[in-house]
Scaffold this motif. Structure first.
Motif, PDB file in Angstrom:
ATOM      1  N   ASP A 125      93.073 -13.129 -41.827  1.00 44.53           N
ATOM      2  CA  ASP A 125      94.165 -14.034 -42.178  1.00 44.53           C
ATOM      3  C   ASP A 125      95.118 -14.294 -41.023  1.00 44.53           C
ATOM      4  O   ASP A 125      96.033 -15.106 -41.149  1.00 44.53           O
ATOM      5  CB  ASP A 125      94.937 -13.498 -43.384  1.00 44.53           C
ATOM      6  N   VAL A 126      94.887 -13.645 -39.902  1.00 49.12           N
ATOM      7  CA  VAL A 126      95.707 -13.912 -38.730  1.00 49.12           C
ATOM      8  C   VAL A 126      95.583 -15.385 -38.310  1.00 49.12           C
ATOM      9  O   VAL A 126      96.504 -15.963 -37.740  1.00 49.12           O
ATOM     10  CB  VAL A 126      95.384 -12.932 -37.578  1.00 49.12           C
ATOM     11  N   TRP A 127      94.458 -16.024 -38.639  1.00 50.07           N
ATOM     12  CA  TRP A 127      94.287 -17.457 -38.335  1.00 50.07           C
ATOM     13  C   TRP A 127      95.337 -18.290 -39.056  1.00 50.07           C
ATOM     14  O   TRP A 127      95.788 -19.293 -38.538  1.00 50.07           O
ATOM     15  CB  TRP A 127      92.876 -17.947 -38.663  1.00 50.07           C
ATOM     16  N   MET A 128      95.748 -17.855 -40.256  1.00 53.49           N
ATOM     17  CA  MET A 128      96.787 -18.601 -40.975  1.00 53.49           C
ATOM     18  C   MET A 128      98.107 -18.540 -40.221  1.00 53.49           C
ATOM     19  O   MET A 128      98.841 -19.526 -40.173  1.00 53.49           O
ATOM     20  CB  MET A 128      96.989 -18.037 -42.383  1.00 53.49           C
ATOM     21  N   LEU A 129      98.404 -17.386 -39.642  1.00 59.69           N
ATOM     22  CA  LEU A 129      99.633 -17.255 -38.870  1.00 59.69           C
ATOM     23  C   LEU A 129      99.613 -18.212 -37.675  1.00 59.69           C
ATOM     24  O   LEU A 129     100.583 -18.926 -37.432  1.00 59.69           O
ATOM     25  CB  LEU A 129      99.809 -15.809 -38.396  1.00 59.69           C
ATOM     26  N   GLY A 130      98.500 -18.250 -36.969  1.00 66.18           N
ATOM     27  CA  GLY A 130      98.382 -19.153 -35.823  1.00 66.18           C
ATOM     28  C   GLY A 130      98.521 -20.611 -36.214  1.00 66.18           C
ATOM     29  O   GLY A 130      99.211 -21.395 -35.534  1.00 66.18           O
ATOM     30  N   ILE A 131      97.895 -20.994 -37.300  1.00 64.52           N
ATOM     31  CA  ILE A 131      97.987 -22.384 -37.756  1.00 64.52           C
ATOM     32  C   ILE A 131      99.404 -22.705 -38.212  1.00 64.52           C
ATOM     33  O   ILE A 131      99.948 -23.769 -37.898  1.00 64.52           O
ATOM     34  CB  ILE A 131      96.954 -22.664 -38.869  1.00 64.52           C
ATOM     35  N   GLY A 132     100.019 -21.780 -38.938  1.00 66.43           N
ATOM     36  CA  GLY A 132     101.390 -22.001 -39.393  1.00 66.43           C
ATOM     37  C   GLY A 132     102.353 -22.189 -38.236  1.00 66.43           C
ATOM     38  O   GLY A 132     103.177 -23.114 -38.224  1.00 66.43           O
ATOM     39  N   ILE A 133     102.249 -21.323 -37.234  1.00 66.93           N
ATOM     40  CA  ILE A 133     103.124 -21.433 -36.067  1.00 66.93           C
ATOM     41  C   ILE A 133     102.848 -22.736 -35.311  1.00 66.93           C
ATOM     42  O   ILE A 133     103.773 -23.394 -34.836  1.00 66.93           O
ATOM     43  CB  ILE A 133     102.979 -20.194 -35.159  1.00 66.93           C
ATOM     44  N   SER A 134     101.586 -23.122 -35.221  1.00 64.44           N
ATOM     45  CA  SER A 134     101.248 -24.390 -34.561  1.00 64.44           C
ATOM     46  C   SER A 134     101.856 -25.579 -35.289  1.00 64.44           C
ATOM     47  O   SER A 134     102.377 -26.508 -34.653  1.00 64.44           O
ATOM     48  CB  SER A 134      99.728 -24.564 -34.485  1.00 64.44           C
ATOM     49  N   LEU A 135     101.809 -25.567 -36.615  1.00 67.25           N
ATOM     50  CA  LEU A 135     102.405 -26.663 -37.383  1.00 67.25           C
ATOM     51  C   LEU A 135     103.919 -26.704 -37.210  1.00 67.25           C
ATOM     52  O   LEU A 135     104.517 -27.780 -37.098  1.00 67.25           O
ATOM     53  CB  LEU A 135     102.030 -26.552 -38.859  1.00 67.25           C
ATOM     54  N   ILE A 136     104.545 -25.534 -37.168  1.00 63.32           N
ATOM     55  CA  ILE A 136     105.991 -25.485 -36.946  1.00 63.32           C
ATOM     56  C   ILE A 136     106.315 -26.070 -35.567  1.00 63.32           C
ATOM     57  O   ILE A 136     107.199 -26.918 -35.443  1.00 63.32           O
ATOM     58  CB  ILE A 136     106.530 -24.042 -37.049  1.00 63.32           C
ATOM     59  N   ALA A 137     105.600 -25.622 -34.556  1.00 61.88           N
ATOM     60  CA  ALA A 137     105.855 -26.099 -33.194  1.00 61.88           C
ATOM     61  C   ALA A 137     105.624 -27.599 -33.083  1.00 61.88           C
ATOM     62  O   ALA A 137     106.432 -28.327 -32.491  1.00 61.88           O
ATOM     63  CB  ALA A 137     104.962 -25.351 -32.196  1.00 61.88           C
ATOM     64  N   GLU A 138     104.532 -28.075 -33.663  1.00 62.22           N
ATOM     65  CA  GLU A 138     104.250 -29.507 -33.597  1.00 62.22           C
ATOM     66  C   GLU A 138     105.292 -30.299 -34.378  1.00 62.22           C
ATOM     67  O   GLU A 138     105.730 -31.360 -33.944  1.00 62.22           O
ATOM     68  CB  GLU A 138     102.856 -29.798 -34.145  1.00 62.22           C
ATOM     69  N   GLY A 139     105.694 -29.790 -35.526  1.00 59.66           N
ATOM     70  CA  GLY A 139     106.719 -30.472 -36.324  1.00 59.66           C
ATOM     71  C   GLY A 139     108.039 -30.547 -35.593  1.00 59.66           C
ATOM     72  O   GLY A 139     108.722 -31.571 -35.608  1.00 59.66           O
ATOM     73  N   ARG A 140     108.416 -29.482 -34.917  1.00 62.40           N
ATOM     74  CA  ARG A 140     109.674 -29.484 -34.147  1.00 62.40           C
ATOM     75  C   ARG A 140     109.566 -30.421 -32.952  1.00 62.40           C
ATOM     76  O   ARG A 140     110.493 -31.137 -32.637  1.00 62.40           O
ATOM     77  CB  ARG A 140     110.021 -28.072 -33.694  1.00 62.40           C
ATOM     78  N   HIS A 141     108.429 -30.397 -32.275  1.00 59.56           N
ATOM     79  CA  HIS A 141     108.227 -31.259 -31.098  1.00 59.56           C
ATOM     80  C   HIS A 141     108.278 -32.733 -31.490  1.00 59.56           C
ATOM     81  O   HIS A 141     108.838 -33.563 -30.772  1.00 59.56           O
ATOM     82  CB  HIS A 141     106.888 -30.936 -30.425  1.00 59.56           C
ATOM     83  N   GLY A 142     107.723 -33.060 -32.647  1.00 56.68           N
ATOM     84  CA  GLY A 142     107.681 -34.452 -33.101  1.00 56.68           C
ATOM     85  C   GLY A 142     109.043 -34.991 -33.511  1.00 56.68           C
ATOM     86  O   GLY A 142     109.211 -36.185 -33.640  1.00 56.68           O
ATOM     87  N   HIS A 143     110.020 -34.099 -33.703  1.00 57.12           N
ATOM     88  CA  HIS A 143     111.351 -34.549 -34.134  1.00 57.12           C
ATOM     89  C   HIS A 143     112.377 -34.532 -33.006  1.00 57.12           C
ATOM     90  O   HIS A 143     113.559 -34.623 -33.249  1.00 57.12           O
ATOM     91  CB  HIS A 143     111.845 -33.669 -35.291  1.00 57.12           C
ATOM     92  N   ARG A 144     111.922 -34.420 -31.790  1.00 54.13           N
ATOM     93  CA  ARG A 144     112.866 -34.448 -30.651  1.00 54.13           C
ATOM     94  C   ARG A 144     113.362 -35.847 -30.410  1.00 54.13           C
ATOM     95  O   ARG A 144     112.750 -36.815 -30.585  1.00 54.13           O
ATOM     96  CB  ARG A 144     112.185 -33.938 -29.388  1.00 54.13           C
TER      97      ARG A 144
END
Length: 144
Positions: A125-144
């Motif tokens: 389930d560590v893959w879920m952590l990686g995907i979750g963090i990636s979505l957070i980072a991408e979501g934050r980057h897209g709102h700059r």
């Protein structure tokens, strides 16, 4: 240009959101029909690691777990939910399962992070952590 970024960002997220969202949808739906023995087993496993969960009866716990998984599935599968929001939900859930992995006896080889055969079910389930963090980072980057 922001519109082009949004389309590109959504296209990159699609495989992640669809695969993990489908996984959570299936898991949440399966738990909706859990029998009493399955509910007891899931509850006992979780309450051993997280004792505060022992306050709830097994069937209520499994209903709440199912509802949580279905909410995460919806956050991932519904395109209007921002990536960062879906990522936070997925990351929070994965931290809980990784906690089960790290704190439950028999899940890891002695003195190591390497999983035992029983621990692979949670260690993966560590893959879920990686995907979750990636979505957070991408979501934050897209709102700059």
């Amino acid at each position: 240009m922001a519109s082009a970024w949004a389309r590109c960002s959504a296209a990159r997220q699609l495989p992640l959101r669809l695969t993990v969202g489908a996984f959570f949808l299936n898991s949440g739906l399966a738990k909706l029909g859990a029998d009493e023995a399955t509910a007891e087993q899931l509850h006992q496993f979780a309450a051993t690691t997280y004792p505060f969960l022992d306050k709830h009866d097994a069937e209520k716990f499994v209903r709440l777990l199912s509802a949580g998984e279905l909410a995460i599935a919806a956050a991932l599968l519904v395109p209007v939910v921002p990536a960062a929001v879906a990522g936070v939900a997925l990351t929070a859930f994965s931290v809980g399962t990784i906690g089960l992995y790290l704190r439950t006896p028999g899940m890891r080889e002695e003195g190591s992070l390497r999983p035992t055969e029983q621990g692979i079910v949670l260690a993966k389930d560590v893959w879920m952590l990686g995907i979750g963090i990636s979505l957070i980072a991408e979501g934050r980057h897209g709102h700059r």
